[in-house]
Design a protein around this motif. Structure first.
Motif, PDB file in Angstrom:
ATOM      1  N   GLN A  69      37.044  40.747  34.592  1.00  0.00           N
ATOM      2  CA  GLN A  69      37.980  39.950  34.900  1.00  0.00           C
ATOM      3  C   GLN A  69      37.822  38.328  34.279  1.00  0.00           C
ATOM      4  O   GLN A  69      36.698  38.098  33.770  1.00  0.00           O
ATOM      5  CB  GLN A  69      37.611  39.898  36.631  1.00  0.00           C
ATOM      6  CG  GLN A  69      38.212  41.135  37.408  1.00  0.00           C
ATOM      7  CD  GLN A  69      37.939  40.842  38.811  1.00  0.00           C
ATOM      8  OE1 GLN A  69      37.509  39.851  39.413  1.00  0.00           O
ATOM      9  NE2 GLN A  69      38.427  41.678  39.496  1.00  0.00           N
ATOM     10  N   SER A 126      41.107  41.309  31.983  1.00  0.00           N
ATOM     11  CA  SER A 126      42.281  41.581  32.674  1.00  0.00           C
ATOM     12  C   SER A 126      41.798  41.537  34.079  1.00  0.00           C
ATOM     13  O   SER A 126      40.694  42.117  34.646  1.00  0.00           O
ATOM     14  CB  SER A 126      42.701  42.776  32.457  1.00  0.00           C
ATOM     15  OG  SER A 126      43.835  43.313  33.401  1.00  0.00           O
ATOM     16  N   SER A 127      42.667  41.289  34.970  1.00  0.00           N
ATOM     17  CA  SER A 127      42.633  40.961  36.406  1.00  0.00           C
ATOM     18  C   SER A 127      43.256  42.207  37.044  1.00  0.00           C
ATOM     19  O   SER A 127      43.131  42.395  38.087  1.00  0.00           O
ATOM     20  CB  SER A 127      43.213  39.620  37.084  1.00  0.00           C
ATOM     21  OG  SER A 127      44.477  39.729  36.614  1.00  0.00           O
TER      22      SER A 127
END
Length: 115
Positions: free
Chosen positions: A13, A114-115
């Motif tokens: 994240q 990436s979240s």
């Protein structure tokens, strides 16, 4: 011929950290400056961090303060500590000699932020 094997990538994240490793087989590793390169989708491969044989380091502006390159000549290994990851850090990361490349490229290690 020296072979390079990168590892340590993954999916993280934003704000996370990773430690990449690059192990070099064969001899001669310690006499060269080494670098970490990355290639994002649709972009050219770029050199982001270098470490000289004596240990001095340099970084591109976009990673300064977040990336730390180090090396262990006894283990023929170079490392890249990546902190405060951003989505724009997403790329395949490779190591090689620097500033000019002398070895064949390894397979790289994928870093996806990436979240």
């Amino acid at each position: 011929q020296v072979q390079l094997v990168e590892s340590g990538g993954g999916l993280v994240q934003p704000g996370g950290s990773l430690r990449l490793s690059c192990a070099a087989s064969g001899s001669g590793f310690s006499i060269y400056g080494m670098g970490w390169y990355r290639q994002a989708p649709g972009k050219q491969r770029e050199l982001v961090a270098t470490i000289a044989r004596a240990g001095s380091t340099s970084y591109v502006d976009s990673v300064k303060g977040r990336f730390t390159i180090s090396r262990d000549n006894a283990k023929n290994t170079v490392y890249l500590q990546i902190n405060s990851l951003k989505p724009e850090d997403t790329a395949v990361y490779y190591c090689n000699t620097a500033p000019s490349t002398r070895y064949y490229w390894g397979q790289g290690t994928q870093v996806t932020v990436s979240s």
